[in-house]
Design a protein around this motif. Structure first.
Motif, PDB file in Angstrom:
ATOM      1  N   MET A  41       0.831  -1.204   0.000  1.00  0.00           N
ATOM      2  CA  MET A  41       0.000   0.000   0.000  1.00  0.00           C
ATOM      3  C   MET A  41       0.871   1.261   0.000  1.00  0.00           C
ATOM      4  SD  MET A  41      -3.101  -1.028   2.609  1.00  0.00           S
ATOM      5  CE  MET A  41      -4.076   0.415   2.231  1.00  0.00           C
ATOM      6  N   ARG A  44       0.009   5.971  -0.252  1.00  0.00           N
ATOM      7  CA  ARG A  44      -1.320   6.208   0.314  1.00  0.00           C
ATOM      8  C   ARG A  44      -1.273   7.498   1.130  1.00  0.00           C
ATOM      9  NH1 ARG A  44      -4.549   2.502  -2.340  1.00  0.00           N
ATOM     10  NH2 ARG A  44      -3.284   0.645  -2.546  1.00  0.00           N
ATOM     11  N   THR A  45      -2.385   8.195   1.153  1.00  0.00           N
ATOM     12  CA  THR A  45      -2.472   9.441   1.901  1.00  0.00           C
ATOM     13  C   THR A  45      -3.683   9.399   2.821  1.00  0.00           C
ATOM     14  OG1 THR A  45      -1.486  10.635   0.043  1.00  0.00           O
ATOM     15  CG2 THR A  45      -2.615  11.960   1.703  1.00  0.00           C
ATOM     16  N   LYS A  48      -7.295  10.869   2.062  1.00  0.00           N
ATOM     17  CA  LYS A  48      -7.610  10.734   0.629  1.00  0.00           C
ATOM     18  C   LYS A  48      -7.946   9.292   0.267  1.00  0.00           C
ATOM     19  CE  LYS A  48      -5.054  14.681  -1.106  1.00  0.00           C
ATOM     20  NZ  LYS A  48      -4.020  15.150  -2.017  1.00  0.00           N
ATOM     21  N   ASP A  49      -7.276   8.343   0.900  1.00  0.00           N
ATOM     22  CA  ASP A  49      -7.523   6.925   0.641  1.00  0.00           C
ATOM     23  C   ASP A  49      -8.385   6.377   1.776  1.00  0.00           C
ATOM     24  OD1 ASP A  49      -7.508   4.244   0.076  1.00  0.00           O
ATOM     25  OD2 ASP A  49      -5.356   3.964   0.347  1.00  0.00           O
ATOM     26  N   TYR A  52      -7.050   3.151   3.757  1.00  0.00           N
ATOM     27  CA  TYR A  52      -5.871   3.485   4.563  1.00  0.00           C
ATOM     28  C   TYR A  52      -6.270   4.344   5.762  1.00  0.00           C
ATOM     29  CZ  TYR A  52      -1.354   5.574   5.761  1.00  0.00           C
ATOM     30  OH  TYR A  52      -0.236   6.007   6.431  1.00  0.00           O
ATOM     31  N   THR A  53      -7.097   5.354   5.525  1.00  0.00           N
ATOM     32  CA  THR A  53      -7.558   6.237   6.601  1.00  0.00           C
ATOM     33  C   THR A  53      -8.312   5.444   7.659  1.00  0.00           C
ATOM     34  OG1 THR A  53      -7.696   8.088   5.050  1.00  0.00           O
ATOM     35  CG2 THR A  53      -8.915   8.310   7.123  1.00  0.00           C
TER      36      THR A  53
END
Length: 140
Positions: A41, A44-45, A48-49, A52-53
């Protein structure tokens, strides 16, 4: 009067606890990010993702929930001699932890009004304390 054990936790002490626990949480989120990157991954930000968040929020919540339900305090709370309890004096349950976690974002997002609220209450409870039926108490 001087604060003594059993007194409600005031705002300044809460902010110091958050500062201490913030260091622990950042370290845990960095560890989670390293794990996510090792699972492919990359790039990833947070914010924004969605996946992931959500993963980072789960890690954050798991730290707090485990500490609150098993020891009654996080590392920051231990350093500042504060414990969490439900309004019956016991440890909060999973549902109370979840409500507290979610409402704390609202407390902060409203320009900190949910925290400032505690300054106008004799029991020093914040919005997330009230919503989750919990409180922070000083101990010796």
């Amino acid at each position: 009067h001087a604060n003594k054990p059993g007194d409600p936790c005031g705002l300044i002490r809460r902010l110091m606890i958050m500062l201490y626990d913030g260091l622990v949480i950042v370290a845990l989120l960095m560890l989670a990010t390293t794990l996510a990157m090792s699972l492919g991954m990359e790039n990833r930000t947070a914010g924004k993702d969605p996946l992931y968040t959500a993963g980072l929020l789960v890690v954050w919540f798991q730290y707090l929930d485990w500490c609150w339900r098993h020891g009654g305090m996080t590392l920051g709370m231990r350093a500042w001699r504060v414990r969490i309890e439900n309004t019956d004096g016991g440890r909060p349950g999973w549902g109370q932890s979840a409500i507290r976690f979610l409402v704390s974002f609202l407390s902060a997002a409203m320009a900190g009004l949910g925290f400032i609220w505690s300054l106008f209450r004799s029991d020093r409870r914040t919005w997330h304390d009230l919503a989750s039926n919990t409180r922070l108490i000083r101990f010796r």
